[in-house]
Scaffold this motif. Sequence first.
Motif, mmCIF file in Angstrom:
data_model
loop_
_atom_site.group_PDB
_atom_site.id
_atom_site.type_symbol
_atom_site.label_atom_id
_atom_site.label_comp_id
_atom_site.label_asym_id
_atom_site.label_seq_id
_atom_site.Cartn_x
_atom_site.Cartn_y
_atom_site.Cartn_z
ATOM 1 N N LEU A 4 19.234 -19.074 -19.439
ATOM 2 C CA LEU A 4 20.212 -18.005 -19.337
ATOM 3 C C LEU A 4 21.607 -18.521 -19.659
ATOM 4 N N LYS A 5 22.404 -17.685 -20.267
ATOM 5 C CA LYS A 5 23.799 -17.989 -20.530
ATOM 6 C C LYS A 5 24.583 -17.882 -19.228
ATOM 7 N N ALA A 6 25.481 -18.819 -18.997
ATOM 8 C CA ALA A 6 26.293 -18.800 -17.780
ATOM 9 C C ALA A 6 27.468 -17.837 -17.940
ATOM 10 N N PRO A 7 27.868 -17.163 -16.872
ATOM 11 C CA PRO A 7 29.051 -16.302 -16.922
ATOM 12 C C PRO A 7 30.307 -17.146 -17.131
ATOM 13 N N PRO A 8 31.412 -16.517 -17.521
ATOM 14 C CA PRO A 8 32.671 -17.256 -17.646
ATOM 15 C C PRO A 8 33.119 -17.807 -16.301
ATOM 16 N N ALA A 9 33.940 -18.853 -16.334
ATOM 17 C CA ALA A 9 34.390 -19.508 -15.108
ATOM 18 C C ALA A 9 35.451 -18.695 -14.376
ATOM 19 N N SER A 10 36.099 -17.778 -15.080
ATOM 20 C CA SER A 10 37.097 -16.926 -14.429
ATOM 21 C C SER A 10 37.111 -15.560 -15.095
ATOM 22 N N LEU A 14 35.199 -9.248 -10.803
ATOM 23 C CA LEU A 14 33.783 -9.604 -10.697
ATOM 24 C C LEU A 14 33.062 -8.509 -9.923
ATOM 25 N N ILE A 15 32.000 -7.979 -10.521
ATOM 26 C CA ILE A 15 31.166 -6.964 -9.865
ATOM 27 C C ILE A 15 29.865 -7.633 -9.451
ATOM 28 N N GLY A 33 41.691 -1.499 -17.819
ATOM 29 C CA GLY A 33 42.319 -2.599 -18.524
ATOM 30 C C GLY A 33 41.923 -3.987 -18.081
ATOM 31 N N ALA A 34 40.952 -4.102 -17.173
ATOM 32 C CA ALA A 34 40.555 -5.412 -16.673
ATOM 33 C C ALA A 34 39.420 -6.013 -17.488
ATOM 34 N N ASN A 35 39.374 -7.330 -17.489
ATOM 35 C CA ASN A 35 38.230 -8.071 -18.015
ATOM 36 C C ASN A 35 37.176 -8.088 -16.911
ATOM 37 N N VAL A 36 35.955 -7.623 -17.197
ATOM 38 C CA VAL A 36 34.963 -7.363 -16.150
ATOM 39 C C VAL A 36 33.655 -8.097 -16.424
ATOM 40 N N VAL A 37 33.119 -8.725 -15.380
ATOM 41 C CA VAL A 37 31.800 -9.354 -15.427
ATOM 42 C C VAL A 37 30.939 -8.774 -14.312
ATOM 43 N N VAL A 38 29.692 -8.434 -14.649
ATOM 44 C CA VAL A 38 28.705 -7.962 -13.672
ATOM 45 C C VAL A 38 27.639 -9.030 -13.514
#
Length: 468
Positions: A4-10, A14-15, A33-38
């Motif tokens: 699996l690819k790892a999520p970004p470090a920041s 974060l959801i 307008g936010a950068n979002v990771v689930v």
Amino acid sequence: MRRLKAPPASVDVLIIGGGNAALCAAIAARRGGANVVVVEGAPKFYRGGNTRHTRNMRCAHDAATDHLTGPYTEDEFWEDLYRVTEGNTDEQLARFMISRSKDMLGWIAEQGVRFQPSIGGTLSLGRTNSFFLGGGRAMLNTLYRTAENLGVEVFYDTPVTKLEIDGTAFKSATVSVNGKPHVIKANAVVAAAGGFEANIEWLKEGWGETAENFLIRGTPYNRGDVLRMMLDNGAEPIGDPTQCHAVAIDARAPKFDGGIVTRLDCVVFGIVVNKNAERFYDEGEDFWPKRYAVWGRLVAAQPDQIAHIIFDAKSINMFMPSLFPPIQADTIEELAGKLDLPVEALCTTMNEFNEAVQPGVFCHTELDDCRTEGLDPPKSHWARRIDQPPYYAFPVRPGITFTYLGTRVDRDARVQMVSGGPAENIYAAGEIMAGNVLGKGYAAGIGMTIGSVFGRIAGERAAKHARE
């Protein structure tokens, strides 16, 4: 095995979680307008928690639409919620949610979700609840597609194993990627990872050994790990660990993930008896969508947590059946044998019920005048003699959908801390905070309302905090 690819470090926001509440938060935060990771702990096929098994949501609205037959006012919504919770709700927060629900059908539709006309039968939801075209999985797939098209990054098989919270401020989450820890820092976090209904050991802390006989209607991935971390890090708890959305489902259902097809909507058409062939509650107390969620707890209180719904040929085509066929017999005595019930006791129960039924005009869409007299417990509506063979039965056990113990939040979906006041950058939405609204009981579609309304709010507020 695919790595699996790892999520970004920041990341900005974060959801944690992958169901309706999480996706509404992700979309709202990204549109803000936010950068979002689930990060979703389940594999992609099982993504979405219990949203996969839903069908509809309940929202206040002022007029009929192409999929709703009439208005459903905020006051009526509140009255329905108050009735099913018996007042066990945060009234200010609940009324706020109801007022915000009026915008949700339009907002959800803007994200690409489509609706269909309501289902009939015992549901009686044509005026109050909007049904998703294709069901919960189709709705969920649409939200994922919209989120990803907006640039939200989603990572599956990525459970959270640790939260770093400094006082009232979230700093980072540690997730497991390919079996190794990976840290994600974020300016704000939205916890939308569900309840603990799939954690039998946690359920047993409140219910005791009774919980061993519970069936879990939804995902096996809702084990409450994130909720436990939140509480251990100072989030203020709310709700009773024994309160939950519990319905009577087919006892032949799998232990986990049986979904909507194992639910039974035929209680109002017959009688329900326990293993001793005794009735124990009024099967016709009110319309099914307002009372179906009491039956899980009722069955849980019976010996061995088992009961049987019994009806006759007059009713076999009046409801959506279970995934499993009903047990059928030409006589009550034969049916008792097939159900392993005491024959004499079942015959006595059936005779007493039939003799108590009063003349009336049967109408399953109204609180009709078909009732019993001199029977304890009574059947207040839809009481007809069970005397037309063949006879049918469905065995049922408690089916737990989601738990109500969670984190306290305010109108901004901000988590409240034991130390006092709201967290700086921690938000919660969905089942993990449903106990703020649902202290007890349930009415159809409210879970999706809670998730959508507070998911959207959490995403908007998290994005605003991240930008600032």
